[in-house]
Write an enzyme that holds these catalytic residues in place. Structure first.
Site, PDB file in Angstrom:
ATOM      1  N   GLU A 115       0.906  -1.186  -0.164  1.00  0.00           N
ATOM      2  CA  GLU A 115      -0.009  -0.065  -0.104  1.00  0.00           C
ATOM      3  C   GLU A 115       1.039   1.334   0.128  1.00  0.00           C
ATOM      4  O   GLU A 115       1.790   1.424   0.899  1.00  0.00           O
ATOM      5  CB  GLU A 115      -0.893  -0.001   1.069  1.00  0.00           C
ATOM      6  N   GLY A 255       3.090   2.347  10.446  1.00  0.00           N
ATOM      7  CA  GLY A 255       2.877   1.833  11.858  1.00  0.00           C
ATOM      8  C   GLY A 255       2.476   0.177  11.393  1.00  0.00           C
ATOM      9  O   GLY A 255       3.075  -0.402  12.351  1.00  0.00           O
ATOM     10  N   ALA A 256       1.651   0.043  10.555  1.00  0.00           N
ATOM     11  CA  ALA A 256       1.145  -1.364  10.543  1.00  0.00           C
ATOM     12  C   ALA A 256       0.615  -1.383   9.309  1.00  0.00           C
ATOM     13  O   ALA A 256       0.106  -0.415   8.622  1.00  0.00           O
ATOM     14  CB  ALA A 256       0.517  -1.791  11.544  1.00  0.00           C
ATOM     15  N   GLU A 258      -2.621  -3.642   7.076  1.00  0.00           N
ATOM     16  CA  GLU A 258      -3.737  -4.767   7.132  1.00  0.00           C
ATOM     17  C   GLU A 258      -3.895  -5.866   6.222  1.00  0.00           C
ATOM     18  O   GLU A 258      -4.988  -6.162   6.039  1.00  0.00           O
ATOM     19  CB  GLU A 258      -4.887  -3.980   7.353  1.00  0.00           C
ATOM     20  N   ASN A 259      -2.555  -6.264   5.575  1.00  0.00           N
ATOM     21  CA  ASN A 259      -3.011  -7.118   4.594  1.00  0.00           C
ATOM     22  C   ASN A 259      -3.864  -8.477   4.784  1.00  0.00           C
ATOM     23  O   ASN A 259      -3.564  -8.809   6.012  1.00  0.00           O
ATOM     24  CB  ASN A 259      -1.304  -7.843   4.171  1.00  0.00           C
ATOM     25  N   GLU A 292      -5.759  -2.400  12.846  1.00  0.00           N
ATOM     26  CA  GLU A 292      -5.318  -3.568  11.620  1.00  0.00           C
ATOM     27  C   GLU A 292      -6.434  -4.627  11.504  1.00  0.00           C
ATOM     28  O   GLU A 292      -6.884  -5.008  10.403  1.00  0.00           O
ATOM     29  CB  GLU A 292      -3.917  -3.960  11.592  1.00  0.00           C
ATOM     30  N   GLU A 314      -9.720   4.503   6.183  1.00  0.00           N
ATOM     31  CA  GLU A 314      -8.957   4.894   7.250  1.00  0.00           C
ATOM     32  C   GLU A 314      -9.836   5.520   8.348  1.00  0.00           C
ATOM     33  O   GLU A 314      -9.687   5.339   9.630  1.00  0.00           O
ATOM     34  CB  GLU A 314      -7.922   5.756   6.929  1.00  0.00           C
TER      35      GLU A 314
END
Length: 860
Positions: A115, A255-256, A258-259, A292, A314
């Site tokens: 992303e 930060g992370a 969400e795959n 996530e 988001e």
């Protein structure tokens, strides 16, 4: 956004083979394409800049160079049938990928970040969020070096190959866009657990970390399980795969991520224990783990049609993670923290040349729109809808949203329509929150006529780039009334407003509206914008005695906090301007009054006695002299400290805890005790209290609180403490990030010299985003006095860092630009120096699009 058109081809499924080697990766992508527009015979795929094309086959036929065109950004195949299978083979060099997007190498592991547009750096593809396909993945690598092989979805076959290699296959049954693809290969330790869903299915849960970090991953696993339970309880949303994996990596731009089924996290938001993480860190771990996970439905199952709709996933998911944290912790404190974050990052963005709507209309580089406006203000837009239509209708709207759009790529408009259908409310005017930039100001004026009080509200929003004039927004304004004794009262209201308990929801839809409250007793005080019901600035007709009354009596925690912050800001601005103020003694009396009460909500008390930061107060001053404001604020802090010294000593002693706990009560006590410590550091004998606090600390919350006070000080043991902290934690990269950050935020006049020295420290790295943010961003965003020094040295330092980082990681470099663009309230000399640094960056050869776009907007 107006240029959007539907994709000319769809992809039904894709099979990926990753052959991973020490110095390269070979990727074979086999995709089934279907034409969606009958007349279209040319296929254009994104990609090319960072990979080598090895081969192309169409339905098994090797294509010659005459069959396609290759550019730096695309592969164009000139003639294709209606349905066909395309095989593309590419070669990558992950170890050379310092951009940390696509497939890269970090800490001995291969991992991906796709992303927003990273997949095009792995293979040639329709790399856009509205092209959804099912993915089958096979990974092959050396078994000894990379025993763990992960991708999205559920496990398939795995086994050994020749030459000490092995393979693993993964299948994701849910069609997804390419930005949600993920892969990890490495030598990682595994924390295993499980979760039984509401339908009785057992889901395997795994968190992968470096072996030495295993003990610090327990809290994250608990947070994941709590997230899954909360989403079922509150929204009826059940997890849809057989396995859920999280991997923590130390080099990560975000930060992370969400795959689907394989979340890749910055270590900062996974690793936490008593000794290395603060209470705030624990909160961030829980919030980001939840965020996530919640994306599984709000982002993955229903995704964005295009990147202009980024806030669809988001903003909604930030709102969901905020509610999750509020339900599991202190709702009032969480709301205060979220508003503070909004005011710190998003309000300044809205007031700068980088202002943009929650749904932007155009961009050069999409990575530049992962902003506080899209995330935090986007969450406030969702929260306002929740407030306007009510919790029950909002839940119905969420159910309807998933019923209509599961498995689709949609728009913000689609979400609002679901809320309209569920509630029956017309939200056409409300949609302006998505298209208009800027922070509105709401002014209120009260007029009494007999026993009735008219409340006149006016809203206005300043011009922002590309939007000279603004229409009136539809906003919820939640208010209450307190009589002279502090009792809540509910007078009848005339106008679009209704009471729910002791709060009244007013709907402001015009530039000016008047609401009349009947039979309001003399001395009653209005409690305005309870819960921060709209993301606005407030201009009030309060006097200092009314604010003090709210601080003492208001039952709404945010309103109490806001009254204290407003009164403190009035005191500081008067001192800054050198004028006599009747507010100062009233404020000091109010603070003493708070401290004299029984210690009930200790976390809220810590916020009530906090003085707003120089950054917050500076936003209220038209042309800012940072040094003069710093002096005014320090004087007020000393006056509070000295005036309440004995009470502070009593509270400090009373709140000492014998054993460490992570309960809300224990965290609240640490919060107040460390706030009191900051005041005691300013009085005679405070240096020894701080030193003892540091050495007695049995947790990072207390230890870092003492270190912060040491950093601001001239205590004779200052360097001794910093050396001790470094020696103690030099092997822990996340704690050393704190060591850098605390020094960068020091209020001392020599901080820039120290920051420059630290930038040459052996542990500092221009390639690790966490380390870069800990030093450079902490200084430029949080240290107003140091960054805005009149000689412009802080600006030059930041510009040089941006230029250096841009050579390796444009996305991270772009995140550093914002402080240079906030020149509007600086004196002319400072503003000119800031713009000069922006211009010098624009004259840098080979500047990335990421940085160039923001510099061009900022200097305008």
């Amino acid at each position: 956004m107006k240029d959007y058109s539907t994709p000319t081809f769809s992809i039904e499924k894709i099979s990926l083979l990753f052959e991973l080697f020490d110095e390269s990766a070979i990727v074979t992508a086999k995709s089934v394409f279907r034409r969606t527009i009958p007349s279209e015979t040319t296929l254009t795929l994104d990609g090319g800049q960072y990979m080598e094309l090895l081969a192309i086959e169409l339905d098994g036929r090797q294509l010659s160079p005459n069959d396609y065109s290759l550019t730096d950004t695309a592969l164009v195949i000139h003639s294709v049938p209606e349905v066909f299978e395309l095989t593309v083979k590419t070669k990558l060099k992950p170890k050379e990928n310092t951009r940390l997007e696509g497939l890269y190498y970090s800490g001995g592991n291969f991992c991906t970040q796709c992303e927003a547009e990273g997949f095009r750096h792995i293979t040639y593809f329709l790399d856009r969020p509205d092209v959804l396909a099912s993915y089958d993945v096979r990974i092959e690598a050396d078994k000894a070096r990379y025993p763990v092989l992960l991708a999205n979805g559920n496990r398939g076959e795995n086994g050994d190959l020749e030459s000490g290699r092995h393979f693993a296959e993964w299948h994701d049954p849910h069609p997804k866009p390419s930005y949600l693809f993920a892969l990890v290969a490495g030598d990682l330790a595994e924390r295993k657990s499980s979760f039984v869903t509401m339908s009785g299915k057992t889901v395997e849960l795994n968190i992968y970390v470096r072996p030495e970090d295993m003990e610090r991953s327990e809290y994250a696993m608990g947070a994941l399980q709590r997230s899954m339970k909360w989403d079922e309880d509150v929204y009826g949303l059940e997890y849809d795969l057989d396995i859920y994996n999280i991997v923590a990596v130390s080099d990560f731009n975000m930060g992370a991520m969400e795959n689907k089924g394989l979340n890749i996290f910055n270590t900062k938001y996974v690793l936490a224990d008593q000794y290395t993480a603060t209470d705030a860190d624990f909160g961030h771990v829980e919030g980001v783990i939840g965020h996530e996970y919640f994306h599984n439905w709000t982002g993955n199952r229903v995704t964005c049609r295009d990147w202009f709709q980024l806030s669809l996933k988001e903003g909604l998911t930030v709102f969901r993670d905020q509610e999750f944290s509020a339900d599991l912790g202190s709702r009032s404190l969480k709301r205060i923290e979220d508003v503070k974050a909004l005011r710190f990052s998003q309000f300044p963005e809205d007031g700068s040349p980088l202002a943009h709507p929650v749904r932007p209309e155009k961009y050069v580089e999409i990575n530049n729109f992962y902003t506080a406006t899209v995330y935090n203000k986007g969450a406030e837009v969702i929260r306002m809808m929740h407030t306007l239509i009510g919790a029950s209708a909002f839940r119905d709207g969420m159910d309807l949203y998933f019923e209509r759009h599961d498995g689709q790529a949609v728009t913000c408009e689609d979400f609002v329509k679901a809320m309209e259908s569920a509630s029956g409310m017309d939200l056409r005017q409300f949609r302006l929150w998505y298209s208009q930039a800027g922070t509105p100001t709401v002014s209120f004026e009260r007029r009494r006529k007999g026993n009735d009080v008219s409340l006149r509200l006016e809203q206005a929003c300043p011009a922002t780039p590309g939007q000279a004039t603004k229409k009136a927004n539809h906003m919820p304004i939640v208010i209450g009334w307190l009589d002279a004794s502090g009792k809540e009262i509910t007078p009848a209201v005339e106008g679009p407003g209704n009471w729910n308990g002791t709060s009244c929801l007013l709907q402001l839809t015009e530039t000016m509206q008047e609401f009349v409250f009947r039979d309001v007793p003399e001395g009653a005080v209005l409690s305005f914008l309870r819960g921060f019901s709209a993301p606005v600035l407030v201009k009030s007709d309060y006097n200092e005695r009314e604010l003090a009354h709210l601080i003492k009596c208001d039952t709404d925690a945010f309103a109490r906090y806001e009254a204290a912050q407003t009164l403190a800001a009035d005191v500081l601005i008067a001192a800054y301007e050198g004028v006599d103020s009747t507010s100062r003694p009233v404020y000091l009396e109010a603070i003493s009054g708070c401290l004299s009460q029984d210690l009930q909500d200790v976390a809220l008390l810590a916020e009530l006695i906090s003085v707003p930061s120089e950054l917050e107060v500076g936003q209220k001053i038209s042309e800012l002299d940072v040094e003069r404001l710093h002096i005014a604020r320090e004087a007020l802090l000393v006056e509070i400290a000295e005036g309440n010294k004995h009470r502070f000593i009593d509270i400090y002693s009373e709140l000492k805890q014998s054993d460490y706990e992570l309960s809300e009560q224990a965290k609240g006590k640490r919060r107040l005790r460390n706030r009191v410590l900051s005041y005691l550091s300013l009085v005679d004998g405070g240096d020894q209290i701080v030193k003892t606090h540091y050495h007695d600390a049995d947790n990072m919350t207390d230890q870092i609180a003492a270190l912060i006070e040491v950093s601001h000080s001239n205590f004779d043991y200052r360097q001794e403490i910093f050396d001790d902290f470094y020696k103690q934690w030099c092997e822990n990269e996340l704690v050393i990030d704190k060591w850098f950050a605390v020094q960068a935020q020091s209020k001392r006049i020599d901080t820039l010299s120290l920051v420059k020295e630290l930038s040459n420290h052996s542990d500092f790295s221009y390639t690790n985003p966490n380390r870069l943010r800990s030093l450079v961003m902490s200084f430029s965003l949080l240290n107003q006095r140091g960054f805005h020094a009149a000689d412009g040295a802080g600006y030059k330092f930041l510009a040089n860092v941006i230029a250096e980082v841009d050579k390796k990681n444009p996305q991270t470099a772009a995140k550093l630009v914002a402080p240079l663009g906030r020149w509007q309230k600086q004196p002319k000399n400072n503003a000119d120096l800031m713009k000069k640094c922006l211009s010098s960056l624009l004259n840098t050869s080979s500047l990335s699009d990421d940085v160039r776009e923001l510099c061009e907007k900022s200097v305008a």
